[in-house]
Design a protein around this motif. Structure first.
Motif, short mmCIF file in Angstrom:
data_model
loop_
_atom_site.label_atom_id
_atom_site.label_comp_id
_atom_site.label_asym_id
_atom_site.label_seq_id
_atom_site.Cartn_x
_atom_site.Cartn_y
_atom_site.Cartn_z
N ALA A 1 5.39 5.43 64.67
CA ALA A 1 4.48 6.46 64.15
C ALA A 1 5.11 7.81 64.41
O ALA A 1 5.63 8.08 65.48
N THR A 2 5.11 8.65 63.39
CA THR A 2 5.67 9.97 63.55
C THR A 2 4.61 11.00 63.29
O THR A 2 3.75 10.82 62.43
N MET A 3 4.67 12.06 64.03
CA MET A 3 3.71 13.14 63.87
C MET A 3 4.27 14.19 62.93
O MET A 3 5.47 14.40 62.87
N ALA A 4 3.40 14.83 62.18
CA ALA A 4 3.83 15.87 61.26
C ALA A 4 2.91 17.06 61.39
O ALA A 4 1.82 16.98 61.95
N THR A 5 3.37 18.18 60.88
CA THR A 5 2.55 19.39 60.93
C THR A 5 1.26 19.17 60.16
O THR A 5 1.29 18.72 59.01
N PRO A 6 0.11 19.48 60.73
CA PRO A 6 -1.15 19.29 60.02
C PRO A 6 -1.28 20.27 58.87
O PRO A 6 -0.45 21.17 58.70
N SER A 7 -2.32 20.11 58.06
CA SER A 7 -2.54 20.96 56.90
C SER A 7 -2.54 22.43 57.31
O SER A 7 -3.17 22.81 58.29
N LEU A 8 -1.82 23.21 56.56
CA LEU A 8 -1.69 24.63 56.83
C LEU A 8 -2.56 25.43 55.87
O LEU A 8 -3.03 24.92 54.87
N HIS A 9 -2.71 26.70 56.13
CA HIS A 9 -3.45 27.60 55.26
C HIS A 9 -2.53 28.72 54.82
O HIS A 9 -1.91 29.39 55.64
N LEU A 10 -2.40 28.91 53.53
CA LEU A 10 -1.58 29.98 52.98
C LEU A 10 -2.48 30.92 52.21
O LEU A 10 -3.27 30.50 51.37
N SER A 11 -2.34 32.21 52.49
CA SER A 11 -3.13 33.23 51.79
C SER A 11 -4.62 32.94 51.87
O SER A 11 -5.38 33.22 50.92
N GLY A 12 -5.03 32.35 52.99
CA GLY A 12 -6.45 32.10 53.18
C GLY A 12 -6.98 30.88 52.47
O GLY A 12 -8.17 30.57 52.56
N ARG A 13 -6.12 30.19 51.73
CA ARG A 13 -6.57 29.00 50.99
C ARG A 13 -6.20 27.73 51.76
O ARG A 13 -5.07 27.59 52.23
N PRO A 14 -7.11 26.78 51.86
CA PRO A 14 -6.76 25.50 52.48
C PRO A 14 -5.64 24.82 51.70
O PRO A 14 -5.57 24.91 50.47
N ARG A 15 -4.78 24.15 52.42
CA ARG A 15 -3.65 23.45 51.81
C ARG A 15 -3.87 21.95 51.94
O ARG A 15 -3.86 21.41 53.05
N LEU A 16 -4.06 21.28 50.81
CA LEU A 16 -4.35 19.85 50.80
C LEU A 16 -3.09 19.10 50.38
O LEU A 16 -2.55 19.32 49.30
N ARG A 17 -2.66 18.17 51.24
CA ARG A 17 -1.45 17.39 50.98
C ARG A 17 -1.83 15.99 50.49
O ARG A 17 -2.55 15.28 51.17
N VAL A 18 -1.32 15.63 49.32
CA VAL A 18 -1.66 14.36 48.69
C VAL A 18 -0.42 13.49 48.58
O VAL A 18 0.57 13.87 47.94
N LEU A 19 -0.46 12.32 49.21
CA LEU A 19 0.63 11.36 49.16
C LEU A 19 0.31 10.30 48.12
O LEU A 19 -0.76 9.70 48.14
N GLY A 20 1.24 10.05 47.19
CA GLY A 20 0.98 9.05 46.17
C GLY A 20 2.19 8.81 45.28
O GLY A 20 3.34 9.04 45.67
N THR A 21 1.89 8.34 44.06
CA THR A 21 2.95 8.02 43.09
C THR A 21 2.69 8.76 41.79
O THR A 21 1.68 9.43 41.61
N ALA A 22 3.62 8.59 40.86
CA ALA A 22 3.54 9.28 39.57
C ALA A 22 2.37 8.79 38.71
O ALA A 22 2.06 9.41 37.69
N ILE A 23 1.72 7.71 39.12
CA ILE A 23 0.57 7.21 38.37
C ILE A 23 -0.49 8.30 38.24
O ILE A 23 -1.07 8.51 37.17
N SER A 24 -0.75 9.00 39.32
CA SER A 24 -1.82 10.00 39.29
C SER A 24 -1.42 11.37 39.82
O SER A 24 -2.20 12.32 39.73
N LEU A 25 -0.21 11.50 40.35
CA LEU A 25 0.22 12.81 40.85
C LEU A 25 0.91 13.58 39.74
O LEU A 25 2.13 13.81 39.76
N LEU A 26 0.12 13.97 38.76
CA LEU A 26 0.63 14.72 37.61
C LEU A 26 0.49 16.21 37.85
O LEU A 26 -0.49 16.68 38.42
N GLU A 27 1.46 16.97 37.38
CA GLU A 27 1.43 18.42 37.58
C GLU A 27 0.20 19.05 36.93
O GLU A 27 -0.39 20.00 37.47
N GLU A 28 -0.22 18.50 35.78
CA GLU A 28 -1.41 19.04 35.10
C GLU A 28 -2.64 18.93 36.01
O GLU A 28 -3.49 19.84 36.03
N LEU A 29 -2.73 17.85 36.74
CA LEU A 29 -3.87 17.66 37.64
C LEU A 29 -3.77 18.57 38.86
O LEU A 29 -4.77 19.13 39.31
N ARG A 30 -2.59 18.72 39.39
CA ARG A 30 -2.41 19.57 40.57
C ARG A 30 -2.81 21.02 40.26
O ARG A 30 -3.56 21.65 41.02
#
Length: 406
Positions: free
Chosen positions: A9-38
């Motif tokens: 198990a490896t630890m990683a930096t938790p979700s950060l906030h940039l310019s006051g906006r929450p930063r949501l990290r989504v792990l997945g595949t090209a099936i649903s990680l489309l730029e249009e959706l992001r």
């Protein structure tokens, strides 16, 4: 049950906030990680969305080994066992899913319609609800393991210019027909490719299974042995990992028949390659994707994650994945964001009344085309097996790697 264990198990930096906006990290595949959706999610939710887009095997590995490196795990029900067993994800409260009642019954009960086949293997309903002992099952409860979203009913594809007799292609047996020696390919993902091969072997009369969704070690050995013999004799041209790679094989003229996903079909249609998805008499190999909450989420970031989950089934995202050839768990919500021609083609099984675009706006479907297999409801009622992580998954992975790498 055997589990595919992470090495560490490896630890990683938790979700950060940039310019006051929450930063949501989504792990997945090209099936649903489309730029249009992001881009649209960022605009609609007022957050920063970061997609970590990988192939299936890399995504699974990262989900198990690096559970603190993502906030949302966007994957499939058949990938749940590993992350749930290691508590990489947390239960989702149904009370916080505003449109829960509008999610259709394919995941809630396993059936759409009175005569539907449940299908063997990891039918989503078997892993949807979190039970009091924290196991996953089909008994309704107040929490779920994964929010049902994108799904489809897959088979194999073939070039219609070299296989004009479509009747002969309407069985999984065609995938192992010797006339395609040197011109066939399988998907390189054990929990998916093994079922394409098993359905083909069974339909061909080469072997049978007590339960194709829960193969024994002996059945796995016999099936892999059969595939190794075919590979040694040059039957398989390739083993592919992404829809783009699958489409490329046919564009280059390297294959005539192969495992294929809807996005691959769509790419080929857009490039004018004469290809058709088979409608196997034995039924489809189905899969169902969804969204999971990472174990570390709490407070404001968990609220943000729930907002993202609710956004995904609100309507517009489902219209985007429809243009890839995929379905959404709340189809009526997405209907209002689709033209009549799009709905009739993608969901209704009717001829395309005009040229239809893909998610990126380029034409993918030509006027007059008909989606094979009929309407959504017809296809959903013909499931042979679901993508599955079997009890003998560890053993299968080792044997599959031996097959692919030799």
């Amino acid at each position: 049950m055997n589990k595919h264990l992470p090495d560490q198990a490896t630890m990683a930096t938790p979700s950060l906030h940039l310019s006051g906006r929450p930063r949501l990290r989504v792990l997945g595949t090209a099936i649903s990680l489309l730029e249009e959706l992001r881009v649209r999610a960022e605009a609609d939710l007022g957050i920063e969305v970061v997609f970590d887009n990988n192939d299936f095997l890399t995504t699974q590995h990262k989900a198990a080994q690096e559970p603190d490196s993502y906030d949302i795990y966007d994957q499939c029900f058949h990938n749940l066992d590993i992350v749930w067993y290691w508590r990489a994800i947390q239960p989702i409260e149904i009370g916080r899913i505003a449109l829960w009642d509008q999610i259709n019954d394919l995941t809630k009960t396993g059936h759409i319609g009175p005569n539907a086949r449940l299908g063997q293997g990891d039918a989503p309903v078997k892993k949807l609800f979190v039970q009091p002992n924290l196991e996953l099952g089909d008994t309704p409860s107040s929490t779920i393991s994964m929010l049902p979203t994108t799904h489809n009913f897959d088979s194999f594809a073939y070039r219609t210019d070299v296989a004009p007799n479509m009747v002969s292609m309407n069985s999984w047996a065609a995938l192992l027909d010797e006339r395609w020696a040197g011109r066939a390919a399988l998907v390189d993902e054990p929990a998916i490719g093994i079922f394409d091969a098993a359905l083909a072997a069974q339909a061909s009369g080469l072997m049978s299974f007590d339960n194709i969704g829960a193969m024994t070690v002996d059945e796995i050995d016999r099936l892999i042995g059969l595939l190794e013999e075919r590979k040694k004799n040059g039957y398989f041209r390739a083993f592919w990992r992404t829809a783009e790679d699958a489409a490329r094989l046919m564009v280059r003229g390297e294959t005539d028949i192969q495992s294929m996903w809807s996005t691959g079909i769509s790419i080929l249609n857009g490039q004018g390659v004469p290809v058709e998805q088979a409608v196997p008499a034995e039924g489809y190999r189905a899969w169902h994707g969804g969204l999971c909450l990472a174990r570390h989420l709490s407070g404001r970031m968990r609220d943000v994650a729930y907002e993202y989950l609710n956004w995904w089934i609100s309507g517009w995202p489902g219209s985007v994945v429809a243009r890839q050839g995929y379905y959404i768990s709340t189809p009526e919500r997405s209907r209002q964001f689709m033209s009549v021609a799009e709905w009739d083609y993608w969901y209704g099984g009717l001829p395309a009344a005009c040229d239809l675009p893909g998610p990126d706006g380029t034409i993918r479907i030509r006027a007059g085309s008909v989606r094979s297999g009929g309407s959504y409801w017809q296809r959903a009622n013909c499931i042979a097996v679901w993508n599955t992580t079997m009890d003998e998954h560890n053993y299968l992975v080792r044997r599959w790697m031996q097959l692919v790498e030799r």
